[in-house]
Design a protein around this motif. Sequence first.
Motif, PDB file in Angstrom:
ATOM      1  N   ARG A   1      11.764  16.243 -25.704  1.00  0.00           N
ATOM      2  CA  ARG A   1      11.144  16.663 -24.443  1.00  0.00           C
ATOM      3  C   ARG A   1      11.022  15.519 -23.441  1.00  0.00           C
ATOM      4  NH1 ARG A   1       8.529  19.786 -28.216  1.00  0.00           N
ATOM      5  NH2 ARG A   1       6.811  18.313 -28.421  1.00  0.00           N
ATOM      6  N   ASN A   2      12.144  14.816 -23.259  1.00  0.00           N
ATOM      7  CA  ASN A   2      12.311  13.893 -22.144  1.00  0.00           C
ATOM      8  C   ASN A   2      13.397  14.461 -21.232  1.00  0.00           C
ATOM      9  OD1 ASN A   2      10.728  11.179 -22.201  1.00  0.00           O
ATOM     10  ND2 ASN A   2      11.179  11.594 -24.357  1.00  0.00           N
ATOM     11  N   GLN A   3      14.046  13.607 -20.475  1.00  0.00           N
ATOM     12  CA  GLN A   3      15.126  14.044 -19.583  1.00  0.00           C
ATOM     13  C   GLN A   3      16.388  13.212 -19.808  1.00  0.00           C
ATOM     14  OE1 GLN A   3      13.512  13.942 -15.556  1.00  0.00           O
ATOM     15  NE2 GLN A   3      11.581  14.809 -16.244  1.00  0.00           N
ATOM     16  N   LEU A   4      16.591  12.796 -21.053  1.00  0.00           N
ATOM     17  CA  LEU A   4      17.718  11.926 -21.380  1.00  0.00           C
ATOM     18  C   LEU A   4      19.048  12.617 -21.076  1.00  0.00           C
ATOM     19  CD1 LEU A   4      16.492  10.464 -24.798  1.00  0.00           C
ATOM     20  CD2 LEU A   4      16.494   9.325 -22.563  1.00  0.00           C
ATOM     21  N   GLN A   5      19.885  11.946 -20.283  1.00  0.00           N
ATOM     22  CA  GLN A   5      21.187  12.491 -19.901  1.00  0.00           C
ATOM     23  C   GLN A   5      22.330  11.869 -20.708  1.00  0.00           C
ATOM     24  OE1 GLN A   5      21.465  11.931 -15.668  1.00  0.00           O
ATOM     25  NE2 GLN A   5      19.609  13.121 -15.244  1.00  0.00           N
ATOM     26  N   SER A   6      22.063  10.732 -21.316  1.00  0.00           N
ATOM     27  CA  SER A   6      23.079  10.052 -22.126  1.00  0.00           C
ATOM     28  C   SER A   6      22.382   9.054 -23.039  1.00  0.00           C
ATOM     29  CB  SER A   6      24.103   9.338 -21.237  1.00  0.00           C
ATOM     30  OG  SER A   6      23.455   8.322 -20.472  1.00  0.00           O
ATOM     31  N   LEU A   7      23.138   8.546 -24.022  1.00  0.00           N
ATOM     32  CA  LEU A   7      22.638   7.538 -24.944  1.00  0.00           C
ATOM     33  C   LEU A   7      23.536   6.305 -24.861  1.00  0.00           C
ATOM     34  CD1 LEU A   7      21.983   9.751 -28.114  1.00  0.00           C
ATOM     35  CD2 LEU A   7      20.280   8.934 -26.469  1.00  0.00           C
ATOM     36  N   PRO A   8      22.968   5.090 -24.898  1.00  0.00           N
ATOM     37  CA  PRO A   8      23.805   3.881 -24.895  1.00  0.00           C
ATOM     38  C   PRO A   8      24.604   3.772 -26.192  1.00  0.00           C
ATOM     39  CG  PRO A   8      21.489   3.380 -24.394  1.00  0.00           C
ATOM     40  CD  PRO A   8      21.527   4.773 -24.902  1.00  0.00           C
ATOM     41  N   HIS A   9      25.767   3.165 -26.118  1.00  0.00           N
ATOM     42  CA  HIS A   9      26.558   2.917 -27.318  1.00  0.00           C
ATOM     43  C   HIS A   9      25.770   2.042 -28.284  1.00  0.00           C
ATOM     44  CE1 HIS A   9      30.540   4.635 -26.362  1.00  0.00           C
ATOM     45  NE2 HIS A   9      30.190   4.413 -25.100  1.00  0.00           N
ATOM     46  N   GLY A  10      25.708   2.452 -29.533  1.00  0.00           N
ATOM     47  CA  GLY A  10      25.067   1.649 -30.570  1.00  0.00           C
ATOM     48  C   GLY A  10      23.558   1.641 -30.528  1.00  0.00           C
TER      49      GLY A  10
END
Length: 324
Positions: free
Chosen positions: A140-149
């Motif tokens: 329940r955040n608004q994360l649009q992507s994740l960093p590599h690693g």
Amino acid sequence: MMGPVLAACLLIILSTAWISQANGALCKKDGGVCTCNDKTKSVDCSSKGLTAIPSNIPVETTELRLNFNSLSKLSPTAFHNLKELTYLNLDTNQLQTLPANVFDQLVTLETLRINDNQLKSLPPKIFDSLTKLTWLNLERNQLQSLPHGVFDKLTELKELSLQSNQLRSVPNGAFDYLSNIKTLWLNDNPWDCTCNDILYMAKWLKKKQDEGLGGVDTAGCEEGGKAVLEITEEEAAEDCVYPNTTTAIPTTIITTLASSNDDDIPELPVPQENFQKFLGYQEPDHLPTQPQCLMSISGYLGLMMSLVLTSAAILYVIHFLKKA
């Protein structure tokens, strides 16, 4: 001769009390707003309307609850003295970003809850020091992507929740180092199953389903309602094209600007907030909250009382010295 000795002892005690008041109070037993348990070394500052993290949290604290407050940002060094923490709860605040090194000293942390905030992204290596972490909640955040690693160092992690964000895919290898993972929640994200970026996650989830990982079937495609782990290479054949934060400038405009005189270039209005960012303006990290203001008032009253008692003690000493 006992009179002056007793008065001197009283003066020392009052001076110590004055120093304690000057440093401010954290726990309710000392006039603060947080609940502290000396036996369990826990500090509960939840639901206090805080807009900044108290600076005087005991260094030996093992459990810290800051949930249900109004924290919108964290100082990069907010937890750097709390190396004994095993549990940290920051859920249900208004955090929009995380400083890159904010968790670097929490080498014994086992549980981290950052759910129910407003995070749109995570800094690279944000969790790299949390090698003892077993539970990470980012739902329940608004994360649009994740960093590599970003999860590569979390080899002890058993439960990871990414549900209810804005994730469309994860980087290749994102889950490869989660060797002890037992449950992974991925539901309520707009997973793009037409894009070939989804294939890593589809294959990984299918493999982990066979190994008994819980939650693997919670990831569903945004369109069609199909489970991500069922997607084939034929179905996810398209190259991924997602909106970027930067926009390319058409070459015709560049050519026009290059060939124009300075006088011909129109003046573009700059929004005030962008101008402030250009100048390096930042909002202060620590704004006083109502409980903190009450703590300050309590501190001033304690200071005044200490000064009165200290003055009385000094007069008491002078009186007996004159009689001696």
